[in-house]
Design a protein around this motif. Structure first.
Motif, PDB file in Angstrom:
ATOM      1  N   PHE A  17       0.805  -1.216   0.000  1.00  9.58           N
ATOM      2  CA  PHE A  17       0.000   0.000   0.000  1.00  9.58           C
ATOM      3  C   PHE A  17       0.847   1.279   0.000  1.00  9.58           C
ATOM      4  N   ASP A  18       1.837   1.347   0.876  1.00 10.37           N
ATOM      5  CA  ASP A  18       2.709   2.528   0.956  1.00 10.37           C
ATOM      6  C   ASP A  18       1.877   3.810   1.005  1.00 10.37           C
ATOM      7  N   ILE A  19       0.993   3.879   1.994  1.00  9.55           N
ATOM      8  CA  ILE A  19       0.060   5.001   2.115  1.00  9.55           C
ATOM      9  C   ILE A  19       0.714   6.118   2.917  1.00  9.55           C
ATOM     10  N   LYS A  20       0.647   7.317   2.395  1.00 14.02           N
ATOM     11  CA  LYS A  20       1.208   8.475   3.087  1.00 14.02           C
ATOM     12  C   LYS A  20       0.076   9.337   3.653  1.00 14.02           C
ATOM     13  N   GLY A  21       0.353   9.997   4.773  1.00 11.00           N
ATOM     14  CA  GLY A  21      -0.575  10.992   5.294  1.00 11.00           C
ATOM     15  C   GLY A  21      -1.675  10.454   6.171  1.00 11.00           C
ATOM     16  N   ILE A  22      -1.659   9.174   6.523  1.00 10.16           N
ATOM     17  CA  ILE A  22      -2.668   8.617   7.424  1.00 10.16           C
ATOM     18  C   ILE A  22      -1.948   7.797   8.487  1.00 10.16           C
ATOM     19  N   SER A  23      -2.299   8.013   9.738  1.00 10.98           N
ATOM     20  CA  SER A  23      -1.591   7.367  10.838  1.00 10.98           C
ATOM     21  C   SER A  23      -1.806   5.858  10.837  1.00 10.98           C
ATOM     22  N   PRO A  24      -0.753   5.081  11.043  1.00 12.00           N
ATOM     23  CA  PRO A  24      -0.914   3.624  11.145  1.00 12.00           C
ATOM     24  C   PRO A  24      -1.773   3.213  12.323  1.00 12.00           C
ATOM     25  N   LEU A  25      -1.926   4.124  13.298  1.00 12.46           N
ATOM     26  CA  LEU A  25      -2.771   3.801  14.452  1.00 12.46           C
ATOM     27  C   LEU A  25      -4.234   3.609  14.063  1.00 12.46           C
ATOM     28  N   ILE A  26      -4.664   4.272  12.991  1.00 11.01           N
ATOM     29  CA  ILE A  26      -6.027   4.085  12.496  1.00 11.01           C
ATOM     30  C   ILE A  26      -6.258   2.625  12.117  1.00 11.01           C
ATOM     31  N   PHE A  27      -5.278   2.053  11.449  1.00 12.31           N
ATOM     32  CA  PHE A  27      -5.372   0.659  11.017  1.00 12.31           C
ATOM     33  C   PHE A  27      -5.339  -0.283  12.225  1.00 12.31           C
ATOM     34  N   GLY A  28      -4.515   0.065  13.204  1.00  8.21           N
ATOM     35  CA  GLY A  28      -4.472  -0.734  14.425  1.00  8.21           C
ATOM     36  C   GLY A  28      -5.794  -0.709  15.160  1.00  8.21           C
ATOM     37  N   LEU A  29      -6.405   0.463  15.247  1.00 10.82           N
ATOM     38  CA  LEU A  29      -7.689   0.580  15.929  1.00 10.82           C
ATOM     39  C   LEU A  29      -8.760  -0.239  15.218  1.00 10.82           C
ATOM     40  N   LEU A  30      -8.737  -0.242  13.896  1.00  7.09           N
ATOM     41  CA  LEU A  30      -9.707  -1.050  13.147  1.00  7.09           C
ATOM     42  C   LEU A  30      -9.509  -2.542  13.422  1.00  7.09           C
ATOM     43  N   ALA A  31      -8.263  -2.963  13.599  1.00  2.00           N
ATOM     44  CA  ALA A  31      -8.004  -4.360  13.940  1.00  2.00           C
ATOM     45  C   ALA A  31      -8.576  -4.694  15.312  1.00  2.00           C
ATOM     46  N   VAL A  32      -8.440  -3.766  16.255  1.00  3.52           N
ATOM     47  CA  VAL A  32      -9.000  -3.970  17.594  1.00  3.52           C
ATOM     48  C   VAL A  32     -10.521  -4.080  17.518  1.00  3.52           C
ATOM     49  N   LEU A  33     -11.136  -3.189  16.751  1.00  3.49           N
ATOM     50  CA  LEU A  33     -12.592  -3.245  16.597  1.00  3.49           C
ATOM     51  C   LEU A  33     -13.011  -4.533  15.909  1.00  3.49           C
ATOM     52  N   GLY A  34     -12.222  -4.968  14.914  1.00  4.44           N
ATOM     53  CA  GLY A  34     -12.511  -6.238  14.267  1.00  4.44           C
ATOM     54  C   GLY A  34     -12.430  -7.403  15.228  1.00  4.44           C
ATOM     55  N   HIS A  35     -11.450  -7.350  16.128  1.00  7.40           N
ATOM     56  CA  HIS A  35     -11.297  -8.420  17.121  1.00  7.40           C
ATOM     57  C   HIS A  35     -12.491  -8.496  18.060  1.00  7.40           C
ATOM     58  N   THR A  36     -13.033  -7.354  18.431  1.00  2.14           N
ATOM     59  CA  THR A  36     -14.145  -7.338  19.393  1.00  2.14           C
ATOM     60  C   THR A  36     -15.506  -7.461  18.719  1.00  2.14           C
ATOM     61  N   ILE A  37     -15.587  -7.044  17.448  1.00  4.52           N
ATOM     62  CA  ILE A  37     -16.856  -7.123  16.704  1.00  4.52           C
ATOM     63  C   ILE A  37     -16.545  -7.810  15.384  1.00  4.52           C
ATOM     64  N   SER A  38     -16.349  -9.112  15.439  1.00  5.12           N
ATOM     65  CA  SER A  38     -15.852  -9.864  14.290  1.00  5.12           C
ATOM     66  C   SER A  38     -16.967 -10.218  13.313  1.00  5.12           C
ATOM     67  N   ILE A  39     -16.761  -9.903  12.047  1.00  4.80           N
ATOM     68  CA  ILE A  39     -17.721 -10.268  11.011  1.00  4.80           C
ATOM     69  C   ILE A  39     -17.762 -11.778  10.813  1.00  4.80           C
ATOM     70  N   PHE A  40     -16.700 -12.471  11.233  1.00  6.44           N
ATOM     71  CA  PHE A  40     -16.631 -13.918  11.095  1.00  6.44           C
ATOM     72  C   PHE A  40     -17.251 -14.648  12.296  1.00  6.44           C
ATOM     73  N   ASP A  41     -17.681 -13.905  13.303  1.00  9.60           N
ATOM     74  CA  ASP A  41     -18.228 -14.514  14.521  1.00  9.60           C
ATOM     75  C   ASP A  41     -19.525 -13.808  14.941  1.00  9.60           C
ATOM     76  N   LYS A  42     -20.356 -13.521  13.964  1.00 10.43           N
ATOM     77  CA  LYS A  42     -21.664 -12.898  14.213  1.00 10.43           C
ATOM     78  C   LYS A  42     -21.512 -11.614  15.028  1.00 10.43           C
ATOM     79  N   PHE A  43     -20.442 -10.871  14.726  1.00  3.49           N
ATOM     80  CA  PHE A  43     -20.141  -9.587  15.349  1.00  3.49           C
ATOM     81  C   PHE A  43     -19.958  -9.697  16.873  1.00  3.49           C
ATOM     82  N   LYS A  44     -19.440 -10.854  17.279  1.00  3.82           N
ATOM     83  CA  LYS A  44     -18.960 -11.030  18.645  1.00  3.82           C
ATOM     84  C   LYS A  44     -17.434 -11.092  18.582  1.00  3.82           C
TER      85      LYS A  44
END
Length: 215
Positions: free
Chosen positions: A76-103
């Motif tokens: 991707f080599d994305i400039k101008g957006i904090s990598p923390l945004i991507f980390g936060l989305l991973a955390v949200l994915g872990h807690t609200i997983s689309i693969f586990d009926k959003f659990k």
């Protein structure tokens, strides 16, 4: 378009329910039906054993770290957006997983992975807090709660003394507060059990709060 794809990939990466899948595919057990019903590393340890628990912990940790690395990767080599945004989305994915009926899990390991990828020295401080509380009180839940509060304390105090964190970083502080809040909310039932002296214990440590429940 690269940003959208990377953000979606970060969420999907975090959504991988490693404990649930390992339990079903290898042990033929649904973690939702055992122990706390949670699919994270702690319930995996209790239900499936140490080896499975360690595997799930490492996978959940790396989900956060890899998500932070996504915008800096050759894909991707994305400039101008904090990598923390991507980390936060991973955390949200872990807690609200689309693969586990959003659990999902309680976000401790994945949040740690985010910090590992962005500020590893700060994670070392949190790990020390986690281990000390675990030895003193024999509770993974209390250790996780304490680490969440320690993270908030650290971002508020350490930069003033140039200790671990050299400067105040408002966006890092915001992400830490959000991840800590998620961890604390997900541990509400544990807080109630701790208050009632009925929280599950690991088989070592001093149990200074005199919980009655043992695994």
């Amino acid at each position: 378009m690269n940003i959208v794809i990377a953000l979606l990939l970060a969420y999907l990466l975090g959504s991988i329910p490693s404990g649930l899948w390992i339990g079903k595919l290898i042990f033929h057990k649904d973690l939702h039906e055992h122990g706390s019903g949670n699919t994270g590393a702690t319930n995996t340890f209790r239900t499936l054993g140490v080896t499975a628990g360690m595997v799930v912990f490492i996978i959940d940790l790396l989900k956060g770290t890899l998500a932070v690395m996504l915008p800096m990767s050759f894909l991707f080599d994305i400039k101008g957006i904090s990598p923390l945004i991507f980390g936060l989305l991973a955390v949200l994915g872990h807690t609200i997983s689309i693969f586990d009926k959003f659990k999902g899990g309680k976000a401790v390991a994945t949040s740690g992975g985010v910090i590992l990828g962005y500020q590893p020295t700060f994670l070392l401080f949190l790990l020390i807090v986690f281990v000390i509380i675990l030895i003193l009180f024999s509770m993974i839940s209390l250790s996780s709660i304490s680490a969440a509060f320690a993270a908030i304390f650290g971002i508020a105090v350490f930069p003033a003394f140039h200790f671990i964190l050299n400067n105040y970083n408002w966006f890092f502080s915001l992400i830490i507060c959000i991840m800590s809040a998620v961890i604390l909310v997900k541990h509400r039932s544990n807080m109630n059990r701790i208050r009632d002296h009925q929280e599950s214990l690991v088989p070592f440590g001093f149990n200074l709060s005199h919980q009655n429940k043992r695994n």
